[in-house]
Design a protein around this motif. Structure first.
Motif, mmCIF file in Angstrom:
data_model
loop_
_atom_site.group_PDB
_atom_site.id
_atom_site.type_symbol
_atom_site.label_atom_id
_atom_site.label_comp_id
_atom_site.label_asym_id
_atom_site.label_seq_id
_atom_site.Cartn_x
_atom_site.Cartn_y
_atom_site.Cartn_z
ATOM 1 N N LEU A 118 0.814 -1.257 0.033
ATOM 2 C CA LEU A 118 0.213 0.107 -0.076
ATOM 3 C C LEU A 118 0.691 1.416 0.003
ATOM 4 C CD1 LEU A 118 -2.935 -0.732 2.580
ATOM 5 C CD2 LEU A 118 -3.161 -0.330 0.182
ATOM 6 N N THR A 119 2.032 1.152 0.727
ATOM 7 C CA THR A 119 2.809 2.193 0.994
ATOM 8 C C THR A 119 4.017 2.424 0.044
ATOM 9 O OG1 THR A 119 3.968 1.092 2.622
ATOM 10 C CG2 THR A 119 1.940 2.541 3.362
ATOM 11 N N GLY A 120 4.353 1.665 -0.841
ATOM 12 C CA GLY A 120 5.307 1.512 -1.895
ATOM 13 C C GLY A 120 6.640 1.067 -1.190
ATOM 14 N N ARG A 121 6.511 0.308 -0.081
ATOM 15 C CA ARG A 121 7.628 -0.146 0.521
ATOM 16 C C ARG A 121 7.743 -1.815 0.875
ATOM 17 N NH1 ARG A 121 8.021 4.687 0.660
ATOM 18 N NH2 ARG A 121 9.088 6.185 2.062
ATOM 19 N N THR A 122 7.642 -2.363 -0.406
ATOM 20 C CA THR A 122 7.463 -3.828 -0.626
ATOM 21 C C THR A 122 8.910 -4.578 -0.063
ATOM 22 O OG1 THR A 122 7.972 -3.786 -2.844
ATOM 23 C CG2 THR A 122 5.616 -3.809 -2.215
ATOM 24 N N GLY A 123 9.810 -4.005 -0.678
ATOM 25 C CA GLY A 123 11.295 -4.364 -0.161
ATOM 26 C C GLY A 123 11.518 -4.346 1.172
ATOM 27 N N ALA A 124 11.047 -3.132 1.852
ATOM 28 C CA ALA A 124 11.224 -3.246 3.521
ATOM 29 C C ALA A 124 10.489 -4.050 4.356
ATOM 30 C CB ALA A 124 11.115 -1.772 3.813
ATOM 31 N N ALA A 125 9.100 -4.216 3.722
ATOM 32 C CA ALA A 125 8.307 -5.130 4.309
ATOM 33 C C ALA A 125 8.750 -6.704 4.057
ATOM 34 C CB ALA A 125 6.929 -4.880 3.585
ATOM 35 N N ALA A 126 9.317 -7.142 3.067
ATOM 36 C CA ALA A 126 10.015 -8.368 2.653
ATOM 37 C C ALA A 126 10.807 -8.673 3.838
ATOM 38 C CB ALA A 126 10.202 -8.523 1.481
ATOM 39 N N ALA A 127 11.698 -7.355 4.038
ATOM 40 C CA ALA A 127 12.778 -7.770 4.866
ATOM 41 C C ALA A 127 12.463 -7.936 6.393
ATOM 42 C CB ALA A 127 14.131 -6.372 4.809
ATOM 43 N N ILE A 128 11.438 -7.251 6.666
ATOM 44 C CA ILE A 128 10.912 -7.285 8.026
ATOM 45 C C ILE A 128 10.399 -8.646 8.252
ATOM 46 C CG2 ILE A 128 9.101 -6.688 9.735
ATOM 47 C CD1 ILE A 128 9.664 -3.748 8.555
ATOM 48 N N ASN A 129 9.459 -9.194 7.305
ATOM 49 C CA ASN A 129 9.120 -10.567 7.475
ATOM 50 C C ASN A 129 10.189 -11.609 7.526
ATOM 51 O OD1 ASN A 129 6.465 -10.437 7.520
ATOM 52 N ND2 ASN A 129 6.052 -10.036 5.400
ATOM 53 N N LYS A 130 11.201 -11.334 6.632
ATOM 54 C CA LYS A 130 12.360 -12.400 6.584
ATOM 55 C C LYS A 130 12.743 -12.378 8.102
ATOM 56 C CE LYS A 130 16.695 -13.448 4.327
ATOM 57 N NZ LYS A 130 17.412 -13.308 5.516
ATOM 58 N N ASN A 131 13.211 -11.096 8.775
ATOM 59 C CA ASN A 131 13.741 -11.147 10.017
ATOM 60 C C ASN A 131 12.685 -11.952 11.103
ATOM 61 O OD1 ASN A 131 15.864 -9.648 9.178
ATOM 62 N ND2 ASN A 131 15.043 -7.796 9.739
ATOM 63 N N ILE A 132 11.454 -11.917 10.967
ATOM 64 C CA ILE A 132 10.453 -12.496 11.899
ATOM 65 C C ILE A 132 10.535 -13.772 11.588
ATOM 66 C CG2 ILE A 132 7.907 -12.681 12.279
ATOM 67 C CD1 ILE A 132 7.787 -9.813 11.479
ATOM 68 N N ARG A 133 10.474 -14.331 10.409
ATOM 69 C CA ARG A 133 10.529 -15.745 10.173
ATOM 70 C C ARG A 133 11.778 -16.563 10.660
ATOM 71 N NH1 ARG A 133 8.278 -14.095 5.109
ATOM 72 N NH2 ARG A 133 10.149 -14.263 4.188
ATOM 73 N N GLU A 134 12.920 -15.652 10.460
ATOM 74 C CA GLU A 134 14.035 -16.362 11.067
ATOM 75 C C GLU A 134 14.243 -16.432 12.434
ATOM 76 O OE1 GLU A 134 16.969 -14.064 9.190
ATOM 77 O OE2 GLU A 134 16.931 -15.064 7.184
ATOM 78 N N GLY A 135 13.857 -15.625 13.116
ATOM 79 C CA GLY A 135 13.554 -15.818 14.577
ATOM 80 C C GLY A 135 12.718 -16.374 15.194
ATOM 81 N N PHE A 136 11.781 -16.790 14.641
ATOM 82 C CA PHE A 136 10.691 -17.880 15.123
ATOM 83 C C PHE A 136 11.371 -19.139 14.785
ATOM 84 C CE2 PHE A 136 7.930 -14.300 15.955
ATOM 85 C CZ PHE A 136 6.917 -14.778 17.211
ATOM 86 N N ALA A 137 12.009 -19.428 13.644
ATOM 87 C CA ALA A 137 12.488 -20.621 13.092
ATOM 88 C C ALA A 137 13.551 -20.805 14.130
ATOM 89 C CB ALA A 137 13.031 -20.339 11.846
#
Length: 261
Positions: A118-137
């Motif tokens: 929505l905000t034109g920040r798809t790359g930053a959002a993907a990086a945040i999700n990657k950090n979250i997935r790695e942390g929980f994994a």
């Protein structure tokens, strides 16, 4: 998660956002939208710089229509659980309202990706999700699966049921929610707590600010239980703060493992 029906539509990238949700406000910050966010709630305490400088439009359940209107937003971000639907629906006359509905970690990941788009920040959002997935994994569930009473309120005591984000986090890290059969946020009595006799009691830092002084009160009800103060943001903030939840939860599990030995 979608836009509510209303007379306004988002045309292009938003230039003035009002956020009605603390965890999503912090997400907007980590997406690099400092100049774009025009207003927040009084509960949007992260980041502190925004809390001290951004205009506040009331609370999550006491949104002031006139204050939102004065900010002339072209996008309002809300949440089904945290905001009052009637208040949010009235805001559709001001600007398009995007509503999230979060029950689990997958919903959170989808929300972060959607806000990024929505905000034109798809790359930053993907990086945040990657950090979250790695942390929980990286979390190693305990060898034992203790029952946990997660308390969010006192007088009356309130806990979490199966359809909450907190329940999903407890289950995901190998803990058993002591009130998993309940819906939403049930009120429970001291007698019920004693009868259920959970192995652990987590006293959350929010929304009720449990402190050390409350441990003795619960210990008298359940003498055998291990009672811990926990950071409620790490269990319930479903935005970019989840990047730090994995390491926090792993440390908590290790603390529990030591008590169990």
């Amino acid at each position: 998660m979608s836009f509510l029906p209303g007379p306004h539509q988002l045309s292009g990238l938003p230039r003035r956002i009002v956020s009605l949700v603390p965890s999503q406000t912090e997400l907007l910050y980590h997406l690099g939208l400092d100049e774009t966010v025009a207003g927040i709630t009084k509960f949007c305490i992260h980041p502190e710089t925004w809390f001290r400088s951004k205009p506040r439009i009331g609370g999550t359940k006491t949104v002031h229509f006139d204050k939102v209107q004065a900010l002339a937003p072209d996008l309002i971000i809300a949440n089904k659980e945290e905001n009052v639907r009637e208040q949010v629906e009235s805001l559709t006359t001001i600007a398009p309202v995007w509503m999230s509905d979060i029950h689990n970690l997958q919903d959170s990941e989808a929300m972060i990706a959607a806000v990024g788009a929505l905000t034109g920040r798809t790359g930053a959002a993907a990086a945040i999700n990657k950090n979250i997935r790695e942390g929980f994994a990286a979390i190693a569930p305990p060898a034992f699966a203790p029952s946990v009473l997660y308390l969010i309120w006192r007088d009356p005591w309130m806990t979490v049921g199966r359809d909450t984000f907190i329940h999903d986090i407890l289950n995901r890290i190998g803990l058993q929610n002591a009130w998993a059969e309940a819906d939403r946020y049930p009120q429970i009595s001291a007698a019920e707590i004693s009868e259920r006799n959970p192995q652990y009691i987590f006293l959350s830092s929010e929304p009720y600010p449990f402190k050390e002084k409350h441990i003795a009160e619960l210990q008298a009800i359940v003498p055998q239980a291990h009672i811990l103060l926990v950071d409620g943001e790490m269990f319930s903030w479903y935005g970019s703060r989840l990047q730090w939840a994995g390491p926090y939860l792993q440390a908590l599990l290790e603390q529990m493992q030591q008590r169990h030995q």
